[in-house]
Design a protein around this motif. Sequence first.
Motif, PDB file in Angstrom:
ATOM      1  N   SER A  58       0.823  -1.217   0.000  1.00 46.73           N
ATOM      2  CA  SER A  58       0.000   0.000   0.000  1.00 46.73           C
ATOM      3  C   SER A  58       0.854   1.264   0.000  1.00 46.73           C
ATOM      4  N   LYS A  59       2.069   1.200   0.530  1.00 48.54           N
ATOM      5  CA  LYS A  59       2.941   2.378   0.545  1.00 48.54           C
ATOM      6  C   LYS A  59       3.289   2.808  -0.880  1.00 48.54           C
ATOM      7  N   HIS A  61       1.443   2.276  -3.562  1.00 49.03           N
ATOM      8  CA  HIS A  61       0.239   2.848  -4.160  1.00 49.03           C
ATOM      9  C   HIS A  61       0.031   4.295  -3.706  1.00 49.03           C
ATOM     10  N   SER A  62       0.127   4.536  -2.405  1.00 50.18           N
ATOM     11  CA  SER A  62      -0.127   5.880  -1.880  1.00 50.18           C
ATOM     12  C   SER A  62       0.959   6.856  -2.310  1.00 50.18           C
ATOM     13  N   TYR A  63       2.214   6.387  -2.397  1.00 52.49           N
ATOM     14  CA  TYR A  63       3.304   7.273  -2.811  1.00 52.49           C
ATOM     15  C   TYR A  63       3.087   7.747  -4.248  1.00 52.49           C
ATOM     16  N   LYS A  65       0.289   7.864  -5.826  1.00 52.49           N
ATOM     17  CA  LYS A  65      -0.917   8.699  -5.881  1.00 52.49           C
ATOM     18  C   LYS A  65      -0.612  10.134  -5.481  1.00 52.49           C
ATOM     19  N   ASN A  66       0.264  10.303  -4.491  1.00 49.75           N
ATOM     20  CA  ASN A  66       0.586  11.645  -3.992  1.00 49.75           C
ATOM     21  C   ASN A  66       1.752  12.282  -4.727  1.00 49.75           C
ATOM     22  N   LYS A  69       1.798  16.118  -6.245  1.00 50.82           N
ATOM     23  CA  LYS A  69       0.714  16.971  -5.739  1.00 50.82           C
ATOM     24  C   LYS A  69       1.243  18.235  -5.073  1.00 50.82           C
ATOM     25  N   SER A  75      -3.990  16.606  -9.210  1.00 48.53           N
ATOM     26  CA  SER A  75      -3.070  15.483  -9.371  1.00 48.53           C
ATOM     27  C   SER A  75      -2.500  15.476 -10.782  1.00 48.53           C
ATOM     28  N   CYS A 191      -3.490  -5.786  -1.755  1.00 45.65           N
ATOM     29  CA  CYS A 191      -2.985  -4.654  -2.519  1.00 45.65           C
ATOM     30  C   CYS A 191      -4.079  -3.743  -3.060  1.00 45.65           C
ATOM     31  N   ASN A 192      -5.338  -4.035  -2.844  1.00 44.67           N
ATOM     32  CA  ASN A 192      -6.395  -3.136  -3.284  1.00 44.67           C
ATOM     33  C   ASN A 192      -7.605  -3.321  -2.387  1.00 44.67           C
ATOM     34  N   ASN A 193      -8.612  -2.570  -2.675  1.00 46.44           N
ATOM     35  CA  ASN A 193      -9.795  -2.572  -1.824  1.00 46.44           C
ATOM     36  C   ASN A 193     -10.957  -3.350  -2.419  1.00 46.44           C
TER      37      ASN A 193
END
Length: 702
Positions: A58-59, A61-63, A65-66, A69, A75, A191-193
């Motif tokens: 998840s780190k 994915h979030s990295y 995504k951000n 920004k 984005s 790895c996803n929701n």
Amino acid sequence: LQSNGCGPGFAEENISSEEQAMIKITGKSYLASPTLPDFCGCSPGWSSAFYGAECFDSKVHSYLKNLGKQKSSESQNIDAKKVELEQLLMMETKNYRKTIKFYQKLLQKERRSKGPETKSMLPKLRGQLQEMKSKVQFLELVKKYVQAKQWGVESCVLPAVIHSGKADAMDMAPMDESSLLLYYNTEKHQCNNQNGVRVLQAGTPLGLMTYLYSRNAFLEGYVQQFLYTFRYFCTQEEFLQFLLDRISSTLSSASLDAATSLTKICNRSFYILQAWIEDCYSVDFATNTDLLGTLKEFISSKVASLNGYGERLLSLLEDVSARKSGSADLCSGVGKCEEESEEGRKSLHSLCKKLSEDVSRKNFYWKLSKGMGPIAQYQRERLHTGSAVLPKPCCSSFTEESSVSLARADEVGPVLLMECSAQQLCWQLTLLQQEVFNKCHPVHFLNSRALGVKDKCVAVPKAVSAETVSLKVCNLFLSKCIQDQYLLQLLKNADSISTWVAAEIVTCHTTKRQVSLLSKFLLIAKCCYEQRNFATAMQILAGLENLIVRQLPAWKILPAKVAQIMEELKAVEVFLKSDSLCLMEGDRFKTLPTIPSAHVLAMHVQQLETGGFTMTNGAHKWTKLRNIAKVVSQVHAFQENPYTYAPDFKLQSYLRQRITHFKDADISALAADNCTNFHQIPAEKHSRKIQDTLRRMKATFQ
């Protein structure tokens, strides 16, 4: 250690103009025509096959995504993020390199002056290096994630992949995905929701090749797993033709719109083809000139005229061919600057390997006794100090200390084995073993039964060459699939070392020297497995377990604390055989170099190969193939982290000559010529036995 172009004077240096140009070129290539994408380092790597979807947490994915920004309220698009990621990775890598060079300089100063200020700075600097290394590795993982998301299609579009390679696609009946692939549902994925994630269970050969175009094929590790195992259900020629059909049918139709299916299929085909070349050239193309010729002919005639990527592919083929033959160190035309950057990161990995050892190393002993004799003394000699973060030369240089010429190693005999320390011999034997191991490929360990590899025996009899081995009914690859037989060379080398160990011992002409040599080999083996060179440790164990060697009288007078090392070695052997992934547990294999036992690994793969590969409907079990790919992927994992001991070429030459001298030796014949190998009965006792026998015989006639 590698220190190319990263001297101490680089501390205040900014990003070079060449690197800035690379960033611009990289960004431009992403935004240019999708038919000429940026394919720099397409191979997903061993971690993709080993971890699968868990490779990206998840780190990551979030990295991503951000990312970007902070520069804009909205984005950024994916192309801008790629450029920014390249810049960050380049700067962090450069800082990492400079810090390592500063650490080296500080370490040399500490060795000379031994000042207290320098000593206090070293631990802090080591901590900073660990943080910087982790950051570079994380950015590389994010970059790999970005590459893995490109050019895939949704599952509903997969049948179109099949039709895209057919000339008469319009006349073909629609093909349902369920007739090609079989899935099973799982719970929420890490790895996803999403809930109810579909996991591939089985598929037809055509379906498994088609799934390479799935959007998540790279993210799930499927592509790398496929490249390791496709020979079980299709030949190299069939796989190549499948890719070339997709390229030829979509290349002229692919538009500048990257969102169209034809463009995605075309680019994914190129991506997979390059990944195949990068990862499996030595086992597929180098051994099959017809396959290589077909690929070159297609690129020259169909791709080069329409797409500049054809020239890149031809340059890549020349590069990997030159690297394999060792004729030249050429630079590939595919992302030249990117490749130089990759080489720089590889050198950094090598530079900081010893640092990782110093920080994370834990004792790797099988404590079976409480003895603190010679073994404890030997362990004290191996304790890591602050200076151990960099490779050191041998304790006492063989070149300087030995006045004996190595021109005729067979005349010198085992004298030099006794003169060198166990650690010296361990280091040089490890480097020799690493040289052989680095030439192997995960695919070499597949289908080993067809090569005659069996448990508890040598793969190929000494009198039979590898070329004369006949493929029996146990061949699991397709009949027309060409298989490289390098595994036989690897096992033959292991057998030669075991024979050498046994021969050196049985040719000792005094019991005292025999005991010393037994102790030396036991200590070498112990040092090897503690340094995670399990290959040499198991080879020495096999030599010591030779039936003739085990019956030698010298074992009875061997010091008990040294003799117990034999039990430790047997415990290591049991440990290695207990689990096919035992050496991949935890994170130690990422920081400490490792060489596995080739025969033990081949046996683990054979066990996984046991049983059918197909289901009742004819579909091939992908779950079985995935497990096999996961096990053999550790070969590439271990090759990424090499040993950096200082080579002693004269000692290595001596060892090579002794091993070659005894490789075909008959241990029984050698032992029979040496009276030291027999239990001696005192003459007085022997005479008394004869007299008693004669007296009993005389009594029977009375």
